[in-house]
Design an enzyme around this catalytic site. Structure first.
Site, PDB file in Angstrom:
ATOM      1  N   ALA A  43     -35.931  -1.407  37.418  1.00 14.77           N
ATOM      2  CA  ALA A  43     -36.268  -0.978  38.867  1.00 14.77           C
ATOM      3  C   ALA A  43     -37.722  -0.607  38.873  1.00 14.77           C
ATOM      4  CB  ALA A  43     -35.190   0.158  39.148  1.00 14.77           C
ATOM      5  N   ASP A  91     -24.773   0.027  43.284  1.00 14.69           N
ATOM      6  CA  ASP A  91     -24.169   1.225  43.919  1.00 14.69           C
ATOM      7  C   ASP A  91     -24.394   2.346  42.958  1.00 14.69           C
ATOM      8  OD1 ASP A  91     -23.728  -0.075  46.166  1.00 14.69           O
ATOM      9  OD2 ASP A  91     -22.021  -0.924  45.368  1.00 14.69           O
ATOM     10  N   TYR A 133     -13.322 -11.893  51.455  1.00 11.60           N
ATOM     11  CA  TYR A 133     -13.314 -10.483  52.059  1.00 11.60           C
ATOM     12  C   TYR A 133     -12.043 -10.569  53.257  1.00 11.60           C
ATOM     13  CZ  TYR A 133     -17.414  -9.260  49.825  1.00 11.60           C
ATOM     14  OH  TYR A 133     -18.378  -8.929  48.967  1.00 11.60           O
ATOM     15  N   TYR A 134     -11.386  -9.595  53.295  1.00 14.48           N
ATOM     16  CA  TYR A 134     -10.406  -9.451  54.490  1.00 14.48           C
ATOM     17  C   TYR A 134     -10.853  -8.065  55.197  1.00 14.48           C
ATOM     18  CZ  TYR A 134      -7.605 -13.042  52.433  1.00 14.48           C
ATOM     19  OH  TYR A 134      -7.331 -14.436  51.931  1.00 14.48           O
ATOM     20  N   ARG A 135     -11.786  -8.416  55.960  1.00 13.54           N
ATOM     21  CA  ARG A 135     -12.559  -7.012  56.682  1.00 13.54           C
ATOM     22  C   ARG A 135     -12.409  -6.995  58.061  1.00 13.54           C
ATOM     23  NH1 ARG A 135     -16.645  -4.460  52.806  1.00 13.54           N
ATOM     24  NH2 ARG A 135     -17.870  -6.349  52.840  1.00 13.54           N
ATOM     25  N   GLY A 138     -16.100  -0.270  47.212  1.00 11.02           N
ATOM     26  CA  GLY A 138     -17.028   0.098  48.463  1.00 11.02           C
ATOM     27  C   GLY A 138     -18.152   0.591  47.978  1.00 11.02           C
TER      28      GLY A 138
END
Lengths: 300, 300, 300, 300, 300, 300
Positions: C218, C244, C91-93, C21
């Site tokens: 970046a 992330d 996705y299972y959200r 996540g």
């Protein structure tokens, strides 16, 4: 090559490479118990053959008399665990390196110096030249007064019961010690109680007959006396190889010069070690590990 | 049966069960791209044979014409990954079920109805009866005006270069499309530049010659024009099967009726999919997955 | 639940349980670098939910404000590695526990005491109540003068580009630091060079704009100056989570009070650690491990 | 015991049991190339010790001079793969069986009959008695006119650079062949170019100085001439053991009586084999496998 | 580090990293049952030490009083599963970080606030300073009127039965609750029936004596009454840790303030959970999971 | 997705991808026993859905009537093995592709041509449209005089006992064969002895009632006679799927036209195969494999 998990073989299934063979298991078992052992066979000049010889050497088994076939690949077996209780093997042996074992590999002097010559009913089923080699070795041992041991080890995939019976009868008559399961004994003598069948086998020549009865243990007939041995209770994780481990223990006892009762006990202990570890021979004990299954506990 | 990790095979090494074969990879690749495909072969009546047929059926490949041999075990291959870069295969094929492919399995009507008949240089090397079957199939296709494709697929373990050259020359002269690597092409024509070798091959009869150049891509000769295709850059995890995947893509293009340039592109895409997934055919794309390697990105 | 090996998912395929996540990765990364971090989310009262909270606690992330939903299962993601280079996630959200994040979980005092409030573009896409929670948190931070950071994190499976653009534009105008990839930036400003897009984004309000350029490193825009950072070369084993991890490093630098140049360097280092270890966050460095990728070698 | 996957060690992480050691890798490498080799060490009377001796025996390395310590456990190493590129080892050696190597194990006759005595800079760092054993062996070789080889093998976990320098200087002055990395050479001579450092080392006594330069290959100084060898390009899967494999190849060349140039080539080939297979020594080649990396291709 | 499969350790064998320890298992068990628990120990500044502390933290065990030793590595244990029924452990503890536990870590205030102080017979065997720490903690608890629990946990690899008996006798006389197996009890009192041995132990001071009888369950002596508890039947997959899990359950019951009968039931339930999951503590139950083994079935 | 090892789910835990489902297991079981079977369901247009259809096709199950939902992901189940004896499943079904099964998929002609229509109590619990589909299929079968079989398969996660009872009562009254466990039977009739409950169920309409009694075997009521079948003893490795395998065997017997006693025996054999192999359906037997569990031994 043995499937790791129960179930029909499927693409992507995990297999475990190992080498197996009745004679090799006996050789390793005897070696781990501290005796010198020699394995005579024939392998291909490939990865499998190299692995077999390396591993036997690691176990201090003398492999200097092995043939490395320049042309044929090493023999193979594929073991499917169809269910948790049933193993289904496909053999790749016919026309492969193992069947090229030959009289040329029989070292008469080495046999004459041995404590026991151990033969199995698998080798004569592989090819005519392998059969000749078995007979040449047998003759050499008889000539030198070396005791000969034979494990019937009947393999239905290699020959018919009739062919096996004819050939094995010849071998048995010259042997001192014969090992068989009940089904195997029935190749040579009429089916009856275990002790009756042992007596019938003994009548064919051998001075010691040892019947392997699986979960019911084993029974030996020696000088007219029947001695029984219970199976030693362990958690079974892989039943394959138990019979060969049993033979290894028994023959180590013979080399130790101990009593039949003691040999049976050692045989049963080796069988118990073998089945409580995956693989045919990996679990075989060294002499000082024997106590693990003989009542002296270890810290868990 | 392929080793999972690089290194010499050792007792306890993990293997992965899979099935492989040049023709099966082509059949699966064509099927995943939406065309009907038929695979004709011979397997043993054992766990391996069952697995092969089940899996081809899962891929919608028609296996109704396969033989299940009642006696011989299925053919095998043991793949050692000697190093991260070198695979060493031991073949178990001679005298096994696969070599029993026979003329009786050649279904003339089915061939007549096909879009392409694909042959490889492996089958005629297996046995005399397999060779006869190849010729019977070839004759049926020529008779029916069905285009014939041949991948040279030279296997040095099965026959000598001289034997292969003699047999393959016969086949090539009746084919429409020939696939070869440079080493394979050199069986039939003098070594030279890729385009010169393609021209020499075309002079033997085929209207399309496709040379597989590994990391350098591929080259097709069609109607006197040379068309080149770069390899599509991906992370390579298993190079085996790339050539067969390439053929599958090319033949799917042929069935689509698209241009040689387009067929080469589809072929290279299939090759790239195949090498970026373990196993010979597991990574082959469905039609809508093609975009993954054609610039349309997906979320990672 | 991520496939271990490349290839289409097949029965028997090995998967690896992990939790992932964007926000959790940031929280763990900041915590490993020695700052206190708090993760506010919603999980199911099931094995997956328990695992998530236990693991965050192990990482010293404060999870005391999380909801454990009594009815809905925890959200899930299934990651197929279609090829070595392409991951395909299902996705299972929707309608699961994670979407029940609510305003009631927004702890105004906790936010007022924070060094940074970090939001992502995922949360407002989950449900109306989650969106309200994001706005409530944002308002609380603005009210308390706490800097707000936003990672665009556009997920096409959750909402359309138009819906995302409308919502994210509202959030961006109140943020101090915005992180985006070029594709994500293009939701809000016209496509152009990276530095031009950064300027356009800065014009919407944020005082720092940080563009993540993948292999190209970046770029940060701060007080009208563009600062560039190269990617740090490592062996990539799992690209997921790199962005992330980058944010975690940058925000840790913000909490350290160091310069934008230094923050970018720390961000790139965290990204490099993350991609050279499987899993989204497992490879994130502690402060003293930073030197591993900063030139000070270790014994191999 | 080495972690299988990159990442910080976590409960449940998979490890792989293996045995490693600079001297054992050299002994195995020399043996696989067809020379007789002897390994003298000390292990515990436990599972790890048994495994080490069994495996060396499998490799035909003579272990008859090893000690089996009745009290202390075998030494251990835990290898964490912190990232795909960085291995972090924790050593368990101090006060364990390996440190009990002693003068009593030095077999003067065996050394006098050897082609080369190979020492490393690890042994003298283990304990005072191990250090004495090293000196006794060195003296025996010098006495008998047997060439002595030394690999600096500096281990910072075992002693300081100053202590190591003092001890190694003594050894180097009596050696014929010295192997070192640049960092290791800098223990004894001033940092400079590789060839200058080789000259400084040669000035300390050895007739051959071989510097291992990692990806830049290697360099030997012999009779005032510098000979360079490029690294052989392979896919690297496990860098550990490369230096010891290199030494094995070089010493096998010395035993073959070939030129320094040839020895360097053999050394580099062995290093390349070692790094393209997991484990320190598992990938080491037999003599006929050398061609795999020498241009003669094999079928993939 | 525990072998995954039964059999002698072999190169390439799979091991599983885990952390274990009698005291840690008790701390985790008590924590999962909802009580605050504190673990005081000493680990190395290495991967193993970090893993231990992270995992305890995940389990909400307070580790703030632990020492991280700057010099010594963390202690280790290597567990070979010699057969399916026999585990053989080699300990690496002497001279390692765990033995540096010291009086300085004894937090008198923390102990005074505790519900129970739990000690084991392992700690005083590690080193003199660890023994001093045990006594200091014991004194602090006695001073504050906090009940002290002691698990004999005799480890033959650490000290002789005579040394252990002398030291443990001192500790037992100050304890309120003593846990022991029959063999352990025999260190301190004459061998007899379980209930007679419990009475002899109680005569040394403790108000509660709990004997762990393996498959025969357990027995507690409290206020002159003997209470018996049967083992709860489950499929055993890993017997290690059962005794510590049992203690955790019993102590959680003590903290709950429930009856001895109830505490024994909770203890047996925790033991059953522990043995039906691999690892020492992984299977320990949360409070609401207790029903799984208490008759309330779950869907399988 | 099922955990491989017992224990609470943890990050990094190994899972095994498989597909499962009461109806699919029945369809595969019937197909392996040589009958044509058709499975009608609804899957997502994703990796999981593709895998399900491919695998059913491999098993020769006709899936041509399945829906591939363009929007919703395929349903999922996560199976934690909390202990060796307890499986804990989390279902992801609500609002996913499986719940979109609809009347449009009911092929009246196909049903009219079937030997049996098999329904379960799961489908009507998924959604209103799935329930309508069940009724439409039932009506079509009744209309065509095709026997209808129903397995109660009560899933507490999908609906309450009251809701289930109301709906299932409607279905049962139109069925010819009903399968239930005792707990499931108690939804519809008063709890009593197994035979009494079977009679009560028969009074609702079905001509055959089959009660699955787990380890106690099974019981059928047909024409007023109760026939009992013992469970067949095997090593249980995965109990899940046993009931569905049982139904498959029974229905294959119905299609064979054999007696109820014979059908029960076939059902029990299929159940035994299923539980001695991991996975719900992987172990199901082909017709000729039946003998493995019927007394005819195979070589191990």
């Amino acid at each position: 090559m043995a499937a790791v998990e129960p179930g029909p073989l499927a693409p992507g299934a995990a297999l475990r490479m190992d080498f197996a063979g009745a004679e090799a298991t006996v050789a390793i078992g005897v070696s781990r118990l501290g005796h010198h052992s020699v394995w005579v066979g024939s392998v291909g000049d490939d990865a499998v053959g190299t692995m077999v010889l390396d591993r036997l050497r690691a176990e201090r088994v003398d492999v200097s008399g092995c043939r490395i076939d320049p042309e044929l690949p090493s023999g193979l077996m594929v073991r499917e665990r169809r269910t948790a209780d049933h193993i289904r093997a496909t053999y790749y042996r016919r026309g492969l390196a193992g069947s090229r074992l030959s009289v040329a590999q029989v070292d008469t002097e080495q046999i004459a110096a041995a404590g026991v010559l151990h033969l199995t009913g698998i080798t004569p089923a592989l090819s005519a030249c392998a059969r000749d080699a078995v007979h040449a070795a047998l003759d050499a041992a008889v000539e030198a007064g070396v005791p000969v041991s034979l494990d019937i080890n009947y393999r239905s995939a290699l020959w018919s019961r009739a062919d096996a019976a004819a050939e094995l009868a010849k071998l048995v008559s010259h042997c001192d010690i014969v090992f068989a399961g009940l089904d195997e004994a029935a190749l040579l003598v009429p089916s009856a109680s275990a002790s009756a069948m042992a007596e019938s086998l003994a009548a064919l020549g051998p001075s010691q007959v040892v019947l392997k009865l699986g979960g019911d243990g084993a029974l030996a007939l020696h000088r007219g006396r029947v001695i029984r041995q219970q199976a030693i209770p362990v958690t079974m994780v892989d039943p394959v190889g138990a019979g060969d481990a049993f033979v290894a223990g028994y023959l180590a006892g013979v080399l130790d010069g101990t009593s039949v009762r003691h040999n049976l006990r050692l045989a049963a202990t080796c069988g118990a070690f073998a089945v409580s570890v995956p693989g045919d021979w990996a679990g075989l004990p060294s002499r000082r590990e024997l106590d693990l299954l003989n009542g002296t506990d270890i810290q868990r």
